[in-house]
Design a protein around this motif. Structure first.
Motif, PDB file in Angstrom:
ATOM      1  N   THR A   1      18.295 -57.240 -33.882  1.00 36.66           N
ATOM      2  CA  THR A   1      19.047 -58.483 -33.692  1.00 36.66           C
ATOM      3  C   THR A   1      20.553 -58.209 -33.704  1.00 36.66           C
ATOM      4  O   THR A   1      21.295 -58.745 -32.877  1.00 36.66           O
ATOM      5  N   ALA A   2      20.996 -57.373 -34.615  1.00 35.19           N
ATOM      6  CA  ALA A   2      22.421 -57.048 -34.704  1.00 35.19           C
ATOM      7  C   ALA A   2      22.904 -56.318 -33.458  1.00 35.19           C
ATOM      8  O   ALA A   2      23.959 -56.640 -32.914  1.00 35.19           O
ATOM      9  N   ARG A   3      22.144 -55.344 -32.985  1.00 31.62           N
ATOM     10  CA  ARG A   3      22.551 -54.583 -31.794  1.00 31.62           C
ATOM     11  C   ARG A   3      22.562 -55.480 -30.559  1.00 31.62           C
ATOM     12  O   ARG A   3      23.428 -55.348 -29.708  1.00 31.62           O
ATOM     13  N   THR A   4      21.612 -56.405 -30.466  1.00 27.85           N
ATOM     14  CA  THR A   4      21.600 -57.348 -29.346  1.00 27.85           C
ATOM     15  C   THR A   4      22.866 -58.201 -29.373  1.00 27.85           C
ATOM     16  O   THR A   4      23.479 -58.448 -28.333  1.00 27.85           O
ATOM     17  N   GLY A   5      23.285 -58.620 -30.553  1.00 27.52           N
ATOM     18  CA  GLY A   5      24.521 -59.378 -30.690  1.00 27.52           C
ATOM     19  C   GLY A   5      25.746 -58.581 -30.284  1.00 27.52           C
ATOM     20  O   GLY A   5      26.674 -59.107 -29.663  1.00 27.52           O
ATOM     21  N   VAL A   6      25.750 -57.291 -30.609  1.00 20.61           N
ATOM     22  CA  VAL A   6      26.867 -56.422 -30.228  1.00 20.61           C
ATOM     23  C   VAL A   6      26.925 -56.269 -28.706  1.00 20.61           C
ATOM     24  O   VAL A   6      28.003 -56.350 -28.102  1.00 20.61           O
ATOM     25  N   ILE A   7      25.778 -56.058 -28.080  1.00 22.52           N
ATOM     26  CA  ILE A   7      25.745 -55.932 -26.613  1.00 22.52           C
ATOM     27  C   ILE A   7      26.232 -57.227 -25.968  1.00 22.52           C
ATOM     28  O   ILE A   7      27.007 -57.210 -25.008  1.00 22.52           O
ATOM     29  N   LYS A   8      25.807 -58.364 -26.508  1.00 25.19           N
ATOM     30  CA  LYS A   8      26.264 -59.653 -25.983  1.00 25.19           C
ATOM     31  C   LYS A   8      27.778 -59.771 -26.099  1.00 25.19           C
ATOM     32  O   LYS A   8      28.446 -60.189 -25.155  1.00 25.19           O
ATOM     33  N   SER A   9      28.332 -59.400 -27.248  1.00 20.77           N
ATOM     34  CA  SER A   9      29.787 -59.507 -27.417  1.00 20.77           C
ATOM     35  C   SER A   9      30.516 -58.553 -26.477  1.00 20.77           C
ATOM     36  O   SER A   9      31.591 -58.891 -25.977  1.00 20.77           O
ATOM     37  N   HIS A  10      29.946 -57.389 -26.210  1.00 22.03           N
ATOM     38  CA  HIS A  10      30.572 -56.454 -25.270  1.00 22.03           C
ATOM     39  C   HIS A  10      30.547 -57.010 -23.848  1.00 22.03           C
ATOM     40  O   HIS A  10      31.516 -56.858 -23.092  1.00 22.03           O
ATOM     41  N   LEU A  11      29.445 -57.663 -23.466  1.00 18.60           N
ATOM     42  CA  LEU A  11      29.388 -58.306 -22.149  1.00 18.60           C
ATOM     43  C   LEU A  11      30.421 -59.432 -22.053  1.00 18.60           C
ATOM     44  O   LEU A  11      31.120 -59.561 -21.041  1.00 18.60           O
TER      45      LEU A  11
END
Length: 160
Positions: free
Chosen positions: A40-50
């Motif tokens: 969940t945390a890594r998915t949030g990081v990828i979203k913020s990078h996008l």
């Protein structure tokens, strides 16, 4: 000598088994919860990078995007207008140590490839921002049997 045979377990043995089972269950449960939290945390990081790439594109006249390659992904900007992601066009994302962000071991991203944004923040599927995203795009982040999804809406580029 008369020996009696007793069958069954003593109260101490039963309690010892329950204690061991409880400890094993707690260890396994904590591992599974941490595992899901990492995803969940890594998915949030990828979203913020996008979102960061989209924001940079909306504040400039060049194409910005994220290119996913194997177990890494990178932010890029097409500063020379050749519509090709060159190594000299990779940009370090905020709070990252290098221009290539490595996914944790065992984690994969599918459905991504290249996500680029134009000055309006609209999403595209190529580095040149010439092929508009035709429908809602789902990016799946997987770790083991668990998955987490990101969706990018066409035209607006809304990411959720």
């Amino acid at each position: 000598m008369n020996m009696e045979r007793n069958s069954g377990f003593t109260l101490v043995e039963v309690i010892a088994v329950f204690v061991v089972l409880t400890i094993v269950t707690m260890v396994v449960a904590s591992f599974l919860l941490d595992y899901r939290a990492d995803l969940t945390a890594r998915t949030g990081v990828i979203k913020s990078h996008l979102c960061y790439a989209q924001s940079r594109a909306m504040n400039s006249s060049v194409i910005w995007g994220i290119v996913f390659a194997g177990s890494t992904y990178s932010l890029y900007r097409d500063k020379d207008g050749d519509n090709i992601v060159d190594n000299d066009e990779k940009v370090r994302l905020p709070a990252e140590d290098s221009d290539a962000v490595a996914l944790p071991s065992g984690m994969t991203v599918s459905g991504a490839g290249i996500v680029s944004f134009d000055s309006w923040g609209s999403p595209f599927t190529d580095a040149a921002a010439q092929t508009p995203q035709s429908g809602a795009r789902t990016i799946t982040v997987s770790m083991g049997s668990d998955t987490s999804n990101l969706r990018i809406i066409p035209n607006t580029g809304f990411i959720w």
